[in-house]
Design an enzyme around this catalytic site. Structure first.
Site, PDB file in Angstrom:
ATOM      1  N   SER A  14       0.791  -1.141  -0.122  1.00 19.16           N
ATOM      2  CA  SER A  14      -0.106   0.013   0.000  1.00 19.16           C
ATOM      3  C   SER A  14       0.922   1.229  -0.066  1.00 19.16           C
ATOM      4  CB  SER A  14      -0.847  -0.076   1.250  1.00 19.16           C
ATOM      5  OG  SER A  14      -1.885   0.971   1.215  1.00 19.16           O
TER       6      SER A  14
ATOM      7  N   GLY B  73      -2.009  -0.264  -3.917  1.00 19.74           N
ATOM      8  CA  GLY B  73      -1.058   0.493  -3.783  1.00 19.74           C
ATOM      9  C   GLY B  73      -1.072   1.937  -4.304  1.00 19.74           C
TER      10      GLY B  73
ATOM     11  N   GLU C 249      -6.737  -2.839  -7.625  1.00 20.23           N
ATOM     12  CA  GLU C 249      -7.401  -2.819  -6.494  1.00 20.23           C
ATOM     13  C   GLU C 249      -7.455  -1.686  -5.728  1.00 20.23           C
ATOM     14  OE1 GLU C 249      -6.677  -6.803  -4.695  1.00 20.23           O
ATOM     15  OE2 GLU C 249      -7.247  -8.013  -6.458  1.00 20.23           O
TER      16      GLU C 249
ATOM     17  N   CYS D  96     -10.303   6.333  28.981  1.00 24.18           N
ATOM     18  CA  CYS D  96      -9.443   6.325  30.131  1.00 24.18           C
ATOM     19  C   CYS D  96      -8.186   5.658  29.542  1.00 24.18           C
ATOM     20  CB  CYS D  96     -10.075   5.791  31.184  1.00 24.18           C
ATOM     21  SG  CYS D  96     -11.577   6.368  31.468  1.00 24.18           S
ATOM     22  N   ASP D  97      -7.390   6.201  28.741  1.00 29.30           N
ATOM     23  CA  ASP D  97      -6.209   5.602  28.215  1.00 29.30           C
ATOM     24  C   ASP D  97      -5.266   6.697  28.015  1.00 29.30           C
ATOM     25  OD1 ASP D  97      -4.130   4.202  26.423  1.00 29.30           O
ATOM     26  OD2 ASP D  97      -5.719   2.465  26.445  1.00 29.30           O
TER      27      ASP D  97
END
Length: 723
Positions: free
Chosen positions: A306, A343, A392, A547-548
């Site tokens: 990609s 890609g 694609e 909460c992180d």
């Protein structure tokens, strides 16, 4: 009198405990004159701000072209037809937000933020632009076949997105790519309404059931190709096709030597996760030949990775794959399609460079031209018929068409209480320090009046560390420590060593709506969507509701560790809020988002261009998942939870407040997990839109039905609103 001079001049309080009122004047100047801080400009006349300066600051003319710009009102405008958009067709994003979030009684849709705004016109334009780029390259290079792309549904499996792509791509034979059984089922259903020529590319690991589904799709006259990712899959394809009596069309995924070095290139190359080696490709071809099925082999697939950064790398990979294609044709396979995989990258940071995963150095036309020339060169050299070119491209198709809107609800600097809030008590608390700390304090004051700024910083650091140690030992009181903190913060500010970055608290879950930022460090353009005709003068980072400690955005495009923002001055949810947008996030973010802290997805609206005063129409509005929805997703049973809590409330409380508590419980289950300021002034459970409430009703309310009927009505509320 200077701020530090005020410290020595402060009057000791009559008592130890003094109330601080918090209404404070600004600190004075540093003794001897305030030093010039880095980046400060000396000017009697501030430079006037403009929308052009905002566009340059946030790089909108880089990543936003041709779909986003700033209008004369200072708002972000969406150009649904790209460069072909006329001025009166531009859609003001703030007007969309107001339409979606305003209450129904005032003409809005009553949706809660965060809000995902989708523009199908942009999606259609992206698809047409991709097809036009390949058509131009085919015509200009004398290529004798055609382009026929597919959309990999893994990028975003949303029903309306997939259906739109099939509809918009039908004139071009545009198809779908699936990588799992569930994706294959949705692709089969959608393509039943699409072009009969459209490819249905079946990638990913496969079992017998997956292969059977693909063969059933072929028997339904869908143009299905089973791409072998592993050599062992061939036996399953042959056995299942013989059992069902359906002759398959087979493709091979080649494991190329070509790869790029970025994060997204890790799935390519000789050690990539998918694909067949040269020896395995020959083995499959020989086995098909022995089975008299070599005519079934018609497609070669590969994937470099990609976000391919440059056309040089692209040409190298396509050229290698085209040689394999020609060799398979020489061996007798009925080759007709070369699938170049994904890609095709997008420019997230607007730099138009090949040096990072956040940008690409080519346009759609340059990408298509590089592919067509590489395939044509290899085929002409081997005298092989030009194949259909399939790609694609998912990220490049869907990234631009959706914008995530969220609101900043407050901001903080993380600093101690301002110095002036403690006057006239500050000197008293500082003079009560232990001898060694008081000595550091007096040294600091002396250095300040001598304008020795580096020495000031040294003494301030020593004073703070010493006082923290004494506080931990119980020697120092809380008021004394607060006074030391305030003094040290003032010193840092006056000598230009203070951190000017504010934390903006946003009503959002980063893990749900920007998972790639947390997981792989992907950067997205994040900018205010209004006030862009005003100067942003606050350095800020974003902190979400989770909460992180990872729930923050402190890296931005352009290599910046903060984002210039405007001061918060409005009331959240009251029409004066501060709204920001995350752009280019239409690929992967919805599919990858989780339920961290049980925050669900955002509300969603689809907006199309329409004639009228606002230039747009909302064609679909979907409220975000409620607390009940996210609880149910984690195997909880909200209906039973409500009954149990209601019963407990009846046991523990009696009186006229029962109905209010029951309505509050019901409203909590039905509301979104995000903060909601629109009902702050209303009683819990009351309607904010003047059209009744969709919350669960309590037994104490007047009702003509039985309890069973009431409970049924509790859960009858609209989850999807079509306008």
């Amino acid at each position: 009198m200077s701020a530090l001079a005020c410290v020595d001049a402060a009057v000791p309080p009559p008592g130890y405990s003094v109330a601080w009122d918090g209404a404070l004047p600004a600190p004075g100047t540093f003794p001897g004159g305030t030093p010039m801080t880095a980046g400060a400009a000396v000017s009697d006349r501030p430079v006037p701000w403009s929308t052009d300066l905002s566009a340059a600051l946030y790089r909108i003319d880089g990543w936003g072209v041709p779909y986003f710009c700033i209008n004369s009102a200072g708002d972000i405008a969406v150009r649904p037809y790209g460069t072909a958009t006329l001025p009166h067709q531009e859609i003001d994003l703030m007007k969309v937000v107001r339409k979606a979030s305003d209450p129904k009684f005032s003409g809005g849709l009553g949706l809660r933020l965060p809000l995902l705004v989708r523009f199908p016109d942009v999606l259609k334009h992206r698809l047409e632009s991709l097809h036009s780029a390949f058509e131009f390259a085919i015509q200009s290079n004398g290529y004798s076949s055609r382009y026929q792309g597919v959309y990999p549904v893994k990028c975003n499996q949303d029903r309306y997105i997939v259906e739109d792509i099939v509809e918009f791509g039908s004139p071009f034979g545009f198809g779908l790519e699936a990588g799992s059984k569930a994706e294959l089922l949705l692709a089969m259903n959608c393509l039943s309404k699409g072009s009969p020529e459209a490819f249905l590319i079946c990638n990913g690991y496969k079992d017998e059931e997956y292969i059977a589904l693909a063969l059933i799709a072929r028997s339904m006259d869908l143009n299905t190709v089973i791409v072998l990712e592993q050599e062992e899959e061939l036996d399953l394809v042959v056995e299942t096709s013989q059992r069902l009596g359906v002759r398959p069309v087979i493709g091979l995924r080649a494991k190329l030597r070509t790869k790029h070095s970025g994060h997204f290139g890790s799935t390519s190359g000789e050690k990539g996760k998918f694909g067949l080696t040269t020896a395995q490709i020959l083995s499959v071809a020989h086995k098909l030949q022995r089975l008299a099925m070599l005519d079934c082999l018609q497609l070669l697939h590969f994937h470099i990775g990609s976000q391919i950064p440059s056309t040089a790398l692209l040409s190298d990979g396509v050229g290698e794959a085209a040689q394999i294609y020609c060799e398979l044709a020489r061996l007798g396979a009925s080759m007709r399609v070369i699938d170049i995989g994904g890609g095709l990258g997008i420019d997230y940071d607007g730099s138009h460079s090949s040096g990072s995963d956040m940008s690409v150095s080519y346009s759609l036309d340059e990408y298509a031209g590089a592919v067509v020339r590489a395939v044509k060169f290899a085929c002409d050299r081997k005298q092989v018929r030009h194949p259909i070119i399939c790609s694609e491209s998912g990220r490049a198709l869907v990234s631009h068409h959706s914008v995530l809107i969220f609101e900043a609800i407050s901001s903080s600097t993380g600093k101690s209480q301002p110095l002036s809030s403690m006057a006239p008590n500050l000197a008293y608390f500082l003079d009560e320090l232990a001898d060694d700390a008081r000595s550091e304090y007096h040294n600091l004051m002396a250095a300040a009046f001598r304008c020795e700024y580096e020495t000031c910083a040294l003494y301030a650091d020593q004073l703070k560390r010493r006082c923290v140690d004494q506080f931990k030992e119980g020697i120092l009181g809380l008021e004394h420590l607060a006074a030391v903190d305030a003094l040290c913060d003032l010193v840092a500010k006056e000598i230009g060593a203070a951190d000017p970055v504010k934390t903006y608290h946003v009503n959002l879950s980063l893990f749900t709506s920007m998972p790639d930022f947390w997981a792989i460090g992907q950067l997205f353009p994040i900018i205010p969507i209004h006030h862009l005709d005003q100067r942003p003068d606050v350095k800020g980072i974003l902190s979400d509701l989770t909460c992180d400690s990872d729930g923050k955005v402190d890296r931005f495009i352009g290599g910046q560790s903060s984002l210039l923002l405007h001061e918060l001055c409005g009331v959240p949810g009251a029409g004066g809020g501060y709204y920001l947008g995350m752009f280019l996030g239409g690929a992967y973010q919805e599919a990858l988002g989780g339920l961290h802290n049980l925050f669900g997805g955002p509300s969603v609206v689809r907006v199309s261009h329409a004639d009228g005063p606002h230039c747009f129409a909302v064609t679909l509005a979907v409220p975000g998942p409620s607390c009940a929805d996210v609880l149910r997703a984690m195997q909880h049973e909200p209906e039973m939870m409500f009954d149990a809590l209601k019963h407990r409330a009846e046991e523990c409380a009696a009186g006229s407040g029962d109905a209010l508590m029951f309505d509050a419980l019901a409203h909590a289950f039905h509301s979104m997990p995000y903060l909601d300021y629109s009902t702050a002034a209303q009683a819990p459970g009351s309607s904010s839109d003047g059209e009744g409430t969709d919350a669960m009703t309590s037994d104490s309310e007047a009702s003509g039905g039985s309890r069973e009927e009431e409970e049924d009505e509790d859960w009858e509320f609209m989850r999807c609103l079509s306008v």
